[in-house]
Every structure is written in structure tokens, then in C-alpha cells.
Scaffold this active site. Structure first.
Site, PDB file in Angstrom:
ATOM      1  N   GLY A 169      18.524 -19.342 -42.143  1.00 63.21           N
ATOM      2  CA  GLY A 169      19.510 -19.489 -40.471  1.00 63.21           C
ATOM      3  C   GLY A 169      19.576 -20.515 -40.385  1.00 63.21           C
ATOM      4  N   LYS A 176      15.240 -28.649 -40.218  1.00 67.64           N
ATOM      5  CA  LYS A 176      15.419 -27.450 -39.305  1.00 67.64           C
ATOM      6  C   LYS A 176      15.900 -27.447 -37.963  1.00 67.64           C
ATOM      7  CE  LYS A 176      12.045 -24.131 -38.275  1.00 67.64           C
ATOM      8  NZ  LYS A 176      10.661 -23.342 -38.593  1.00 67.64           N
ATOM      9  N   GLY A 205      21.200 -21.330 -35.075  1.00 64.60           N
ATOM     10  CA  GLY A 205      21.137 -22.346 -36.384  1.00 64.60           C
ATOM     11  C   GLY A 205      20.770 -23.095 -35.500  1.00 64.60           C
ATOM     12  N   ASP A 221       8.503 -13.917 -46.183  1.00 63.96           N
ATOM     13  CA  ASP A 221       9.445 -15.017 -45.970  1.00 63.96           C
ATOM     14  C   ASP A 221       8.853 -16.558 -46.108  1.00 63.96           C
ATOM     15  OD1 ASP A 221       9.646 -13.492 -44.322  1.00 63.96           O
ATOM     16  OD2 ASP A 221      10.971 -14.588 -43.653  1.00 63.96           O
ATOM     17  N   ASN A 222       7.612 -16.120 -44.915  1.00 64.78           N
ATOM     18  CA  ASN A 222       6.849 -17.871 -44.351  1.00 64.78           C
ATOM     19  C   ASN A 222       5.699 -17.648 -45.536  1.00 64.78           C
ATOM     20  OD1 ASN A 222       9.183 -17.321 -42.072  1.00 64.78           O
ATOM     21  ND2 ASN A 222       8.439 -16.372 -41.112  1.00 64.78           N
TER      22      ASN A 222
HETATM   23  P1  AMP Z   1      11.043 -16.907 -38.838  1.00 66.61           P
HETATM   24  O1  AMP Z   1      10.271 -16.102 -38.623  1.00 66.61           O
HETATM   25  O2  AMP Z   1      11.064 -18.262 -38.041  1.00 66.61           O
HETATM   26  O3  AMP Z   1      10.760 -17.682 -40.319  1.00 66.61           O
HETATM   27  O4  AMP Z   1      12.903 -16.598 -39.291  1.00 66.61           O
HETATM   28  C1  AMP Z   1      12.937 -15.520 -39.960  1.00 66.61           C
HETATM   29  C2  AMP Z   1      14.540 -15.362 -40.342  1.00 66.61           C
HETATM   30  O5  AMP Z   1      15.071 -15.665 -38.912  1.00 66.61           O
HETATM   31  C3  AMP Z   1      14.787 -16.845 -40.951  1.00 66.61           C
HETATM   32  O6  AMP Z   1      15.760 -16.045 -41.962  1.00 66.61           O
HETATM   33  C4  AMP Z   1      15.408 -17.759 -39.978  1.00 66.61           C
HETATM   34  O7  AMP Z   1      16.895 -18.384 -40.606  1.00 66.61           O
HETATM   35  C5  AMP Z   1      16.295 -16.589 -39.187  1.00 66.61           C
HETATM   36  N1  AMP Z   1      15.975 -17.732 -37.644  1.00 66.61           N
HETATM   37  C6  AMP Z   1      14.927 -18.075 -36.148  1.00 66.61           C
HETATM   38  N2  AMP Z   1      15.920 -18.832 -35.863  1.00 66.61           N
HETATM   39  C7  AMP Z   1      17.257 -18.542 -35.700  1.00 66.61           C
HETATM   40  C8  AMP Z   1      17.988 -19.453 -35.373  1.00 66.61           C
HETATM   41  N3  AMP Z   1      17.735 -20.057 -33.527  1.00 66.61           N
HETATM   42  N4  AMP Z   1      19.793 -19.750 -35.864  1.00 66.61           N
HETATM   43  C9  AMP Z   1      19.436 -18.140 -36.753  1.00 66.61           C
HETATM   44  N5  AMP Z   1      18.926 -18.213 -37.916  1.00 66.61           N
HETATM   45  C10 AMP Z   1      17.001 -17.943 -37.631  1.00 66.61           C
HETATM   46 MG    MG Z   2      10.802 -18.245 -42.421  1.00 67.92          MG
END
Ligand code: AMP
Ligand code: MG
Length: 580
Positions: A103, A124, A137, A287-288
Site C-alpha cells: 500500500g 517505502k 501511501g 504479511d510481515n
Molecule cells: P503494516 O501493518 O504496516 O505492515 O501494514 C499493513 C497494510 O497496510 C499493508 O498493506 C500496508 O501497505 C498498508 N499500509 C500501511 N500504512 C499505509 C499507508 N500510509 N498508506 C497506504 N497503505 C498503508
Molecule cells: Mg507490512
């Protein structure tokens, strides 16, 4: 920079999304979507890792150029770059969340360096993609700085991780509600360029399985083996070429089974490392978790200071504490079970999946025994060898693991952990101090040992406590433990003395597994406070110090100190959120 060669296998070999718009949507039948980084107002290089740059053959002049800041701020593409965002799903906090995807990460391409190594370059915070859902994003400076520094710190600690090439300030503000308390505010934005042989996560496979996109799943698995696990192709042959159809399909089944087991074992090794250095990831959603067993997606992570297995740095996780320090190996196992379920359709029977999951347990347990013994100077099988150093065949795991000797050692480890918790002692500093004590000798007449008999704790431990009352309350028990432990170390040194073992050598071996420097949360916060005021110098100093985390360097004494009182309850030090 023009010498960089790109070989973008992910987008040339796997099906992509025909839609090129960045509109948020569900993407079906594709492993990736074409995207373009959104340019930023004023890209400015705040920091870079010279080691990561060297992996790409980039010298300091190239890094210092305006073009570098433009490329790694998302304003310009190099020839050969073909930016994309990957599709993946995941279990978040135990629940299937459906499509997630990159994202706010945009891969620029797969650079192949002079040694033939493949490094996917990924920005990122470079703007929206079809997977951004309702978010922007983008990423804020504080979280980007934390990811940049921690990636490189982990690398220098010897922990498998994605790398960080650069930290570029965008000159733009990003709005975040840091504590989710209805107080959004503008913060400086930044972009990290991450590097890894592959950013594939367990969630990439899960998404296709959940949607019953079986052919895509199969293609992704075979692609992963082909590109990222070439030794398995060598071992089992190429499933596409040669032999009869039956032989090919048998080779392919064996290859996939070996691959699953290897993912499990790499994950086990990673967990042992995290427990060794006191790292808490904070958001171990599927996913992490990297399929290569790398630490990936640095968000609300933290480092244990006063030892507490129940500690989680993530405020979003404060209720259930699913991702607390001591629970990480169990969560990784849970994630691997979900991964195995996603791959179920690829295996005619369950046996290979069960074998892989059992391999995880076995590998983790043996690794944990060896690691904790080594941290106390009680390793029996020589120095503890992390993954890749011949540990695959069981070498490097303490001899006699599971035997009476190891039971005694594990009792000692458990008792120490109990004391660390009750006396509120610093995990990193205590282990380091134990190494120093061993260096002074461990026999009964060594001064520090002799003083123990009078209930006097060694001065080396003066700086490891966070609570004076607790220290006093636990001092007698701690003195008893220290004497018991030093007796065990003495016995081990004596038994290995014919092989040349000495207290000094044991001290050195302990100092190789017990870091002096870790990226304590308050250290990162100090660097953030300064950087937000326009001064990135602390990032450079920290990066320099964290290059040699096992060395004694008086110049960096400040970075090796226990947490100061101001940081105990400060946001960003003891509490972090996913809002980044
Ligand atoms: P995370 O828990 O940070 O690994 O993120 C989980 C999901 O949320 C992933 O699909 C990321 O790409 C999305 N995501 C987190 N922060 C953002 C953001 N600021 N803009 C777009 N997508 C985000
Ligand atoms: Mg992630």
C-alpha cells in the site's frame, strides 16, 4: 548510477494487473500491479548506508549527487527500472484480513550486482498504489528513520534482515494521528529505500490460496524456488526440463517439500536471533513475515531493556499482547501453520507440511538451547553458529542438547530470566556484564567471586538495574545465582582446557553473541527529535556506532547506557503505534 543492471524477474515471469491506475481496488489474477512513485516537492538525502550502497557498486560521489536523492525520493527512474506494487494478503492479529498488498511500498526493480547478487530496490512511502485502501501511501520521518537505522543495525548484529540504502526527506508534510486519540498533526515525510533479495511474505501465497487462484499460487511457489532458493533447484533438478512427466512431477513435489521445510527452519533461526538480541517486532502478522526468514517491515518494534517476556512495544497490541517478546516463537509457528494451510493444495498428502512444521519446532528448540547457553558462556558444541554457517546439519547446536547437562543449563537460564524480571535488570547490559566477569576469572579466589560470599554484587552490575528497591530485594538470590553460574562456567573451561579454553576466550565468545549496542527505543527517539528539527547528525553517529555492536568503544558509551528515566513512559520510547 547508470551502471546498475536490472533483471526484473518478478514482473517478467509472473502475471501482472492490466489496470495501470493507482485507484484502490481488489486485484485478481495478478501477483503485482504496475505503479509509478508520486514525485515529492524537495527530495533531500538525510542518511545512507555505505555498506548497502557498496552492494550496488554505488560510490560516495554517486550517493551525494542530486540524482540519487531524486531517484530514491521517487522523482526519477533509472533505465531498466519497472516499478510495481505486489499483491498479498494476511492474517492480522489472528484474523484473516483479505487483500492487503504494497500500500505504500513500490519496488523499482531487481538490481543484479557485479557478484551476480539480486537486490530488489523498494521505496517505502512513495505514494499510493492500488493496495493503499484509504491511506495515503506515505511515511513519516520518525518511522522511516527507525526502519532505516534498525535494518542496518540488525544486519551488523548478524540478524537476517532486509537492508536500507537511503533515507530521503520529502520536503512534504504527512498527517498522522500518532496515538489514535483524535489529534492528527502534520509531520515531516520521508522515504526509505529498502533492499532485499526478495520481499515475498507468507501473505503473498495466502492471498492466492484464499481466492482459490491455484494456478497462480503454484506459479508463485515455483518462481520463488527458482529465483530465491536456487540451491533447491540444483538439489532436486529443474521441474520444467528433462526426464519423464512422472519424474518431473516427483522432483517438483520433493522440491516444494524441501522449500517449505527450509522456510520453516529459516523462520526458526530468525526467532532464535530475535530472542538473542532482545528484539520485539511488534506486528508479526503473516504479511510481515518474510519467506526468506528476514526481519521485514519495521514498524512499532522495540528492544527489551528491563527484562519482561510479556512486553510489547506496540500500543495497538497492548490489550492482547499477542506480539509480546516471549510469545514471538509461538506466533511464528502459528503463522507457519497458516502458511502450510495455504499451500495444502500443492501437496498430495499432508506429510511434507507436517514435517516442515515439526522441523520448525525442532530447529527452534535446539537453536534456543544453544543460543542461551552461548550467552552465558556455557556453549558446549563450540561457538553457536547461526543459519548458513553449517548449522543446517545440526552442527553448531550445543552438544548434548536435551541431555542432563543442557537441562542444568536451561534451569540456570530460567532462573536468570526470573531474576532479571524480578530485579528489573537490563537484558543487554546484564549479559554483557557477565562476559566481563568471566574475563576476570571464575575460580573461587577471583576477587569478584570471593566478595560474592559476603553478599557483595560485582561492580560490573551497577548499571544494569532500573529499580533500587528491587535490586536490594533480589541481591541475595542474585549472588547465589552468580556463584552457581560461575561454577558451571569454571567446570566448562576446565573440561575444555586441553583444547586451549581460557576465561579470556570464553569472554570473547560471549561478547560475540551478547551485543554491547542495540538500537534502544530512546536512542532512536533522540535521533528523531533532532532530525525533526532539521539536524540529521545523530542518525549518522548512531549508524556508525551500530556498525560494530559487539565492540567496546568508549566513544559510544552514551549509546550503550541503560534507558534514562525520561524515556520510561515517553511516547516513541515505551509506546509506539502502527500510525506511521
Ligand atoms: P503494516 O501493518 O504496516 O505492515 O501494514 C499493513 C497494510 O497496510 C499493508 O498493506 C500496508 O501497505 C498498508 N499500509 C500501511 N500504512 C499505509 C499507508 N500510509 N498508506 C497506504 N497503505 C498503508
Ligand atoms: Mg507490512
Amino acid at each position: 548510477m547508470d551502471h546498475l543492471e536490472f533483471d526484473n524477474r518478478f514482473v517478467t515471469e509472473l502475471p501482472g494487473d492490466p489496470d495501470t491506475s493507482p485507484e484502490p481496488r481488489q486485484v485478481f489474477g495478478a501477483a503485482w500491479s504496475p505503479v509509478t512513485p508520486t514525485p515529492v516537492v524537495a527530495p533531500r538525502l538525510l542518511a545512507h548506508s555505505r555498506e548497502a550502497a557498496a552492494l550496488l557498486g554505488l560510490d560516495e560521489a554517486a550517493v551525494a549527487s542530486d540524482r540519487f536523492a531524486r531517484v530514491f525520493g521517487g522523482n526519477e527512474l533509472l533505465p531498466g527500472m519497472q516499478p510495481w506494487a505486489a499483491a498479498y494478503g494476511g492474517h492480522q492479529f489472528g484474523h484473516w484480513a483479505g487483500q492487503l498488498g504494497d500500500g505504500r511500498a513500490i519496488s523499482l526493480g531487481e538490481a543484479v550486482n557485479a557478484d551476480g547478487e539480486r537486490w530488489e530496490l523498494q521505496l517505502k512511502g512513495a505514494g499510493p498504489t492500488p493496495y493503499s485502501r484509504t491511506a495515503d501511501g506515505r511515511a513519516v520521518l520518525r518511522s522511516s528513520l527507525r526502519e532505516f537505522l534498525c535494518s542496518e543495525a540488525m544486519h551488523h548484529l548478524g540478524v537476517p534482515t532486509t537492508r536500507a540504502l537511503s533515507l530521503v526527506g520529502t520536503g512534504e508534510a504527512v498527517i498522522r494521528d500518532m496515538l489514535y486519540d483524535g489529534n492528527p498533526r502534520p509531520e515531516p515525510g520521508a522515504i526509505v529505500c529498502r533492499m532485499a533479495p526478495s520481499f515475498l511474505r507468507l501473505g503473498n501465497y495466502q492471498l492466492f490460496a484464499a481466492r482459490k487462484e491455484d494456478e497462480l499460487l503454484e506459479r508463485l511457489v515455483d518462481f520463488t524456488i527458482d529465483r530465491d532458493f536456487p540451491h533447491l533447484v540444483e538439489q532436486f533438478g529443474d521441474a520444467e526440463v528433462g526426464g519423464s512427466a512422472t519424474a518431473r512431477s516427483q522432483a517438483s513435489a520433493a522440491r516444494r517439500a524441501a522449500w517449505f521445510a527450509e522456510v520453516c527452519e529459516r523462520t526458526a533461526d530468525l526467532m532464535v536471533h530475535w530472542m538473542r538480541v532482545g528484539f520485539v517486532h511488534g506486528v508479526m502478522n503473516t504479511d510481515n513475515l518474510s519467506v526468506l526468514g528476514l526481519t521485514i517491515d519495521y514498524g512499532p518494534y522495540g528492544w527489551l531493556e528491563d527484562f519482561d517476556p510479556d512486553w510489547t512495544p506496540n500500543t495497538t497490541d497492548a490489550q492482547g499482547r499477542r506480539y509480546r517478546f516471549g510469545h514471538q516463537p509461538a506466533v511464528a509457528q502459528w503463522n507457519l501453520v497458516r502458511f502450510g494451510e495455504a499451500l495444502r493444495g500443492l501437496f498430495p498428502d499432508l506429510e511434507p507440511l507436517e514435517a516442515g512444521l515439526n522441523a520448525y519446532v525442532d530447529r527452534y528448540n535446539r537453536g534456543y538451547l544453544a543460543m542461551t547457553a552461548a550467552k552465558l558462556g556455557l556453549g558446549e558444541g563450540g561457538p553457536w553458529a547461526p543459519y548458513g554457517d553449517g548449522a543446517a546439519d545440526g552442527a553448531g547446536v550445543a552438544g548434548g542438547a536435551g541431555g542432563p547437562a543442557s537441562e542444568a543449563i536451561q534451569g540456570m537460564v530460567r532462573d536468570l530470566h526470573g531474576l532479571l524480571y524480578r530485579a528489573e535488570m537490563d537484558y543487554t547490559l546484564t549479559h554483557r556484564a557477565l562476559g566481563e566477569l568471566v574475563g576476570q576469572g571464575v575460580s573461587g579466589d577471583t576477587p569478584w567471586v570471593a566478595r560474592l560470599a559476603h553478599g557483595v554484587l560485582p561492580a560490573e552490575l551497577d548499571e544494569v538495574f532500573y529499580d533500587e528497591t528491587k535490586r536490594e530485594a533480589q541481591a541475595p538470590e542474585l549472588a547465589t545465582w552468580l556463584d552457581r553460574w560461575r561454577g558451571a562456567v569454571e567446570a566448562r573451561i576446565l573440561s575444555a582446557s586441553s583444547a586451549g579454553e581460557t576465561p579470556e576466550l570464553t569472554r570473547r565468545a560471549m561478547h560475540q553473541v551478547n551485543p554491547k549496542l542495540v538500537l534502544r527505543n530512546w536512542l532512536a527517539q533522540e535521533a528523531i527529535d533532532l532530525a525533526e528539527q532539521g539536524d540529521p547528525s545523530r542518525i549518522h553517529e548512531l549508524l556508525d556506532a551500530l556498525r560494530r555492536p559487539y565492540d567496546e568503544d568508549p566513544a559510544y558509551a552514551h549509546f550503550a547506557a541503560r534507558r534514562p528515566e525520561w524515556a520510561r513512559h515517553r511516547v516513541g520510547c515505551s509506546m509506539l503505534s502502527c500510525s506511521s
